[in-house]
Enzyme design. Sequence first.
Site, mmCIF file in Angstrom:
data_model
loop_
_atom_site.group_PDB
_atom_site.id
_atom_site.type_symbol
_atom_site.label_atom_id
_atom_site.label_comp_id
_atom_site.label_asym_id
_atom_site.label_seq_id
_atom_site.Cartn_x
_atom_site.Cartn_y
_atom_site.Cartn_z
ATOM 1 N N LYS A 217 0.843 -1.197 0.000
ATOM 2 C CA LYS A 217 0.000 0.000 0.000
ATOM 3 C C LYS A 217 0.877 1.245 0.000
ATOM 4 C CE LYS A 217 -3.885 -2.071 2.511
ATOM 5 N NZ LYS A 217 -4.918 -1.854 1.477
ATOM 6 N N ARG B 287 -10.040 -11.838 1.544
ATOM 7 C CA ARG B 287 -10.895 -12.910 1.002
ATOM 8 C C ARG B 287 -10.217 -14.269 1.139
ATOM 9 N NH1 ARG B 287 -10.920 -9.741 -4.536
ATOM 10 N NH2 ARG B 287 -10.736 -8.119 -2.936
#
Length: 504
Positions: free
Chosen positions: A286, A360
Amino acid sequence: MKLLTKISAMTFALASISSAQATNIEFTSKLSAGDTLVLFNNTDRKNHFKFLDKDTQKQLSKALTSANFKAEYGKSVELLAPVDSDYERIVLVGLGKENELTHAKIAKLGGNIHAQLKEQNASQIVLAFEHVSGQVNNSELAAQFAHGASLRDHSFDVYKKQQDKTTLSYRIDVADSKASKQLYQQLANVQQGVFLARDLTSETGSEMTPVDFALAAKSLEQYGVKVTILEPKQLKELGMGALEGVGRGSDEGARLVVAHYQGNDDTPIALVGKGITFDSGGYSIKTGDSIARMKSDMAGAAAVLGTVKAMALNKANLNVVAVMGMAANMVSETAIAPGDVLRTAEGLSVEVLNTDAEGRLVLSDAMWYARTYFKPEIMVDVATLTGSKIRAVGNRYSAIFSEDEQLIQELTLAGKQVNEPVWRLPLGYKDMLKSDIADIANVGSSGPGATTAASFLQHFAGDTRWVHLDIAGNALASKPSGEIPTGGTGYGVRLLSEWLLSNN
């Protein structure tokens, strides 16, 4: 594991208990003395302040005329009390139209009025609440107002030199003090779950690792909750390659934390939480300021753990299990790399095209575990999953995905009741998850990101009735509002608690 880490987890487990007593609430059948008197009025009802002495009534009437006060919802007028009064100040609060006053609105009002009174250094507050009415009865409204005030009062300030030690005491004059007290007690138990979730979310990533979170979960055993913790070796043995793989980049590795409250022998309801205690993005690292907020990427796990605590404290006639996939998504020589393939416990292989789509992955194995070992009637997963969700519906709503219309309706209504609203987004675009070398990819080649992420998770729901809640953007508040303070919000605890207690 460092001793400091052990102390940290237990500190926050205990802090979540003590913080519930920061605001003192008492329901009474008569007005008492205090430094502040709070009065309420609707736009469509005449003033009912005949219990006040004549001098106070005259002073109040003059102040309302001067301020052109029309009792709109959330508006207030403050005045100094007469010299010989039992109070120092009087605050009149507008409730809006009587038939529009709901659970949610009165709780939000309680939070805002609490913040206002705290800023004015009030300490002994008396509420003339007996004649307040709305869509629900007086006792429910009083309990919800107190609930909102208590929720707003919570703060996470353990790192500050000057911590907030102020305590506000409320004496609330109501029509039925016994009923109000009983209703508030249930809400106060939910608050304990909210405070736990907030503290876990607000804590720094270095001090709230998967191991620390597991220790905090163990503190629920005192309420009759059975807590099981699976370590990396056990995850490998069960074939949980997705969860184990995400945790591989950190020294401690991943954990699966299971907290089971069995209030009856019915088929359980499973709450599955994403628990990324810090999300660097992995090798798909990020950038920008958002990375500092990634300590909150375990807010889904915090929410489902807080919900189990709330159910246990309420001794709810429910069978609820929280299954939480915990990992720190870090960069190291042992971390998974873009292009790697992981094998899930479901048996499906996943090509990891983006290591920043790790939530996920941990959820896929946690959902499999919940289905395999608990065979739940319903499974709800909660996760700060996608930036796409924020772009779609912002941070005032969470996004809900399901093909089960009844569950959509029930959870939507529950969200409205507790100021945690949900907005439905579609499932679909599964064809975008194709991979050349694995069964599926962990990101879509195109299509709406929140939907492709939800559709990825749908592969692991099996035949179980399933709902996915994407709470990205809902976990941390940059400024206070209503019953939400700055910091961790505990979003999801009240939503799930309301749904569980009302529908199951």
